[in-house]
Scaffold this motif. Structure first.
Motif, PDB file in Angstrom:
ATOM      1  N   TRP A  32      60.224 -30.534   4.149  1.00  0.00           N
ATOM      2  CA  TRP A  32      59.436 -31.680   4.277  1.00  0.00           C
ATOM      3  C   TRP A  32      59.807 -31.928   6.275  1.00  0.00           C
ATOM      4  CZ3 TRP A  32      61.015 -36.570   6.539  1.00  0.00           C
ATOM      5  CH2 TRP A  32      59.653 -37.489   6.501  1.00  0.00           C
ATOM      6  N   GLU A  33      60.976 -31.867   6.375  1.00  0.00           N
ATOM      7  CA  GLU A  33      60.982 -32.200   7.835  1.00  0.00           C
ATOM      8  C   GLU A  33      60.373 -30.915   8.668  1.00  0.00           C
ATOM      9  OE1 GLU A  33      65.435 -32.026   7.743  1.00  0.00           O
ATOM     10  OE2 GLU A  33      65.513 -34.228   7.459  1.00  0.00           O
ATOM     11  N   ARG A  34      60.408 -29.771   8.273  1.00  0.00           N
ATOM     12  CA  ARG A  34      59.852 -28.802   9.039  1.00  0.00           C
ATOM     13  C   ARG A  34      58.193 -28.926   9.056  1.00  0.00           C
ATOM     14  NH1 ARG A  34      59.656 -25.800  13.177  1.00  0.00           N
ATOM     15  NH2 ARG A  34      58.525 -23.692  12.977  1.00  0.00           N
ATOM     16  N   GLY A  35      57.515 -29.496   7.780  1.00  0.00           N
ATOM     17  CA  GLY A  35      56.462 -29.698   7.575  1.00  0.00           C
ATOM     18  C   GLY A  35      55.953 -30.820   8.783  1.00  0.00           C
ATOM     19  N   GLU A  36      56.613 -31.872   8.812  1.00  0.00           N
ATOM     20  CA  GLU A  36      56.443 -32.844  10.044  1.00  0.00           C
ATOM     21  C   GLU A  36      56.533 -32.327  11.294  1.00  0.00           C
ATOM     22  OE1 GLU A  36      55.759 -36.287   9.457  1.00  0.00           O
ATOM     23  OE2 GLU A  36      55.727 -35.892   7.466  1.00  0.00           O
ATOM     24  N   GLU A  37      57.624 -31.660  11.665  1.00  0.00           N
ATOM     25  CA  GLU A  37      57.582 -30.895  12.933  1.00  0.00           C
ATOM     26  C   GLU A  37      56.233 -29.999  13.041  1.00  0.00           C
ATOM     27  OE1 GLU A  37      61.024 -28.347  13.117  1.00  0.00           O
ATOM     28  OE2 GLU A  37      62.332 -30.268  13.141  1.00  0.00           O
ATOM     29  N   LEU A  38      55.833 -29.329  12.375  1.00  0.00           N
ATOM     30  CA  LEU A  38      54.529 -28.477  12.418  1.00  0.00           C
ATOM     31  C   LEU A  38      53.294 -29.172  12.502  1.00  0.00           C
ATOM     32  CD1 LEU A  38      55.761 -25.433   9.734  1.00  0.00           C
ATOM     33  CD2 LEU A  38      55.247 -25.549  12.118  1.00  0.00           C
ATOM     34  N   ALA A  39      53.300 -30.237  11.624  1.00  0.00           N
ATOM     35  CA  ALA A  39      51.915 -31.159  11.952  1.00  0.00           C
ATOM     36  C   ALA A  39      51.795 -31.792  13.083  1.00  0.00           C
ATOM     37  CB  ALA A  39      52.162 -32.326  10.687  1.00  0.00           C
ATOM     38  N   LYS A  40      52.957 -32.114  13.723  1.00  0.00           N
ATOM     39  CA  LYS A  40      53.060 -32.718  15.126  1.00  0.00           C
ATOM     40  C   LYS A  40      52.591 -31.647  16.082  1.00  0.00           C
ATOM     41  CE  LYS A  40      56.798 -35.810  14.372  1.00  0.00           C
ATOM     42  NZ  LYS A  40      58.367 -36.366  14.809  1.00  0.00           N
ATOM     43  N   VAL A  41      52.949 -30.349  16.017  1.00  0.00           N
ATOM     44  CA  VAL A  41      52.415 -29.426  16.735  1.00  0.00           C
ATOM     45  C   VAL A  41      50.935 -29.094  16.722  1.00  0.00           C
ATOM     46  CG1 VAL A  41      52.680 -26.974  17.162  1.00  0.00           C
ATOM     47  CG2 VAL A  41      54.587 -28.117  16.861  1.00  0.00           C
ATOM     48  N   CYS A  42      50.625 -29.324  15.388  1.00  0.00           N
ATOM     49  CA  CYS A  42      49.128 -29.153  15.280  1.00  0.00           C
ATOM     50  C   CYS A  42      48.281 -30.302  15.746  1.00  0.00           C
ATOM     51  CB  CYS A  42      48.650 -29.026  13.614  1.00  0.00           C
ATOM     52  SG  CYS A  42      49.047 -27.389  13.082  1.00  0.00           S
ATOM     53  N   ARG A  43      48.893 -31.374  15.655  1.00  0.00           N
ATOM     54  CA  ARG A  43      48.242 -32.814  16.219  1.00  0.00           C
ATOM     55  C   ARG A  43      48.145 -32.438  17.586  1.00  0.00           C
ATOM     56  NH1 ARG A  43      51.587 -36.184  14.198  1.00  0.00           N
ATOM     57  NH2 ARG A  43      50.828 -35.951  12.382  1.00  0.00           N
ATOM     58  N   ARG A  44      49.190 -32.164  18.330  1.00  0.00           N
ATOM     59  CA  ARG A  44      49.078 -32.115  19.837  1.00  0.00           C
ATOM     60  C   ARG A  44      48.204 -30.959  20.336  1.00  0.00           C
ATOM     61  NH1 ARG A  44      54.738 -32.460  19.365  1.00  0.00           N
ATOM     62  NH2 ARG A  44      54.962 -30.467  19.489  1.00  0.00           N
ATOM     63  N   TRP A  45      47.832 -29.874  19.468  1.00  0.00           N
ATOM     64  CA  TRP A  45      46.986 -28.953  19.863  1.00  0.00           C
ATOM     65  C   TRP A  45      45.833 -29.591  19.943  1.00  0.00           C
ATOM     66  CZ3 TRP A  45      46.790 -24.535  22.520  1.00  0.00           C
ATOM     67  CH2 TRP A  45      48.078 -23.823  22.839  1.00  0.00           C
ATOM     68  N   LEU A  46      45.474 -30.206  18.688  1.00  0.00           N
ATOM     69  CA  LEU A  46      44.057 -30.731  18.404  1.00  0.00           C
ATOM     70  C   LEU A  46      43.860 -31.964  19.288  1.00  0.00           C
ATOM     71  CD1 LEU A  46      43.926 -30.960  14.560  1.00  0.00           C
ATOM     72  CD2 LEU A  46      42.802 -29.377  15.948  1.00  0.00           C
ATOM     73  N   GLU A  47      44.790 -32.831  19.825  1.00  0.00           N
ATOM     74  CA  GLU A  47      44.635 -33.708  20.796  1.00  0.00           C
ATOM     75  C   GLU A  47      44.035 -33.161  22.354  1.00  0.00           C
ATOM     76  OE1 GLU A  47      48.033 -35.936  20.587  1.00  0.00           O
ATOM     77  OE2 GLU A  47      47.520 -37.225  18.731  1.00  0.00           O
ATOM     78  N   GLY A  48      44.806 -32.014  22.466  1.00  0.00           N
ATOM     79  CA  GLY A  48      44.543 -31.276  23.613  1.00  0.00           C
ATOM     80  C   GLY A  48      43.284 -30.887  23.658  1.00  0.00           C
ATOM     81  N   ALA A  49      42.700 -30.226  22.660  1.00  0.00           N
ATOM     82  CA  ALA A  49      41.348 -29.547  22.457  1.00  0.00           C
ATOM     83  C   ALA A  49      40.026 -30.728  22.768  1.00  0.00           C
ATOM     84  CB  ALA A  49      41.375 -29.010  21.153  1.00  0.00           C
ATOM     85  N   ARG A  50      40.630 -31.661  22.135  1.00  0.00           N
ATOM     86  CA  ARG A  50      39.593 -32.873  22.091  1.00  0.00           C
ATOM     87  C   ARG A  50      39.740 -33.678  23.451  1.00  0.00           C
ATOM     88  NH1 ARG A  50      35.436 -34.493  21.043  1.00  0.00           N
ATOM     89  NH2 ARG A  50      35.406 -34.847  19.005  1.00  0.00           N
ATOM     90  N   ALA A  51      40.686 -33.621  24.178  1.00  0.00           N
ATOM     91  CA  ALA A  51      40.676 -33.988  25.591  1.00  0.00           C
ATOM     92  C   ALA A  51      39.859 -32.962  26.675  1.00  0.00           C
ATOM     93  CB  ALA A  51      42.189 -34.126  26.130  1.00  0.00           C
ATOM     94  N   ARG A  52      39.913 -31.732  26.154  1.00  0.00           N
ATOM     95  CA  ARG A  52      39.324 -30.781  27.217  1.00  0.00           C
ATOM     96  C   ARG A  52      37.811 -31.031  26.888  1.00  0.00           C
ATOM     97  NH1 ARG A  52      42.023 -24.938  25.921  1.00  0.00           N
ATOM     98  NH2 ARG A  52      40.054 -24.388  27.370  1.00  0.00           N
ATOM     99  N   LEU A  53      37.416 -31.073  25.490  1.00  0.00           N
ATOM    100  CA  LEU A  53      36.111 -31.209  25.163  1.00  0.00           C
ATOM    101  C   LEU A  53      35.492 -32.449  25.740  1.00  0.00           C
ATOM    102  CD1 LEU A  53      36.006 -30.342  21.290  1.00  0.00           C
ATOM    103  CD2 LEU A  53      34.985 -29.022  23.220  1.00  0.00           C
TER     104      LEU A  53
END
Length: 83
Positions: free
Chosen positions: A39-60
């Motif tokens: 579960w803790e690893r999943g939370e970390e991975l979800a944060k990584v994905c969220r940061r990537w998606l937020e970065g992509a949204r900012a670029r768009l």
């Protein structure tokens, strides 16, 4: 705080590992300690994905704003000659 390993993960890598973590949790058969670690690893991975998606949204958003500004400038130039 994010470790260097998470920072180095690409979106697809983090997403795929997150999918695997969720599958393992849903399948059950793990100890409480293993489940918590997953579960803790999943939370970390979800944060990584969220940061990537937020970065992509900012670029768009930046690209769309730039395009809108360029379009507005072209409209002003076209309208200036009509007066």
């Amino acid at each position: 705080m994010t470790s260097k390993v998470e920072e180095a993960l690409g979106y697809e890598q983090a997403r795929d590992e997150l999918i695997d973590v969720v599958r393992r949790l849903e399948a059950g058969g793990t100890t409480l300690e293993e489940s918590l670690a997953l579960w803790e690893r999943g939370e970390e991975l979800a944060k990584v994905c969220r940061r990537w998606l937020e970065g992509a949204r900012a670029r768009l958003d930046a690209a769309l704003a730039e395009e809108a500004e360029a379009g507005a400038g072209a409209e002003q130039e076209d309208g200036a000659g009509e007066s």
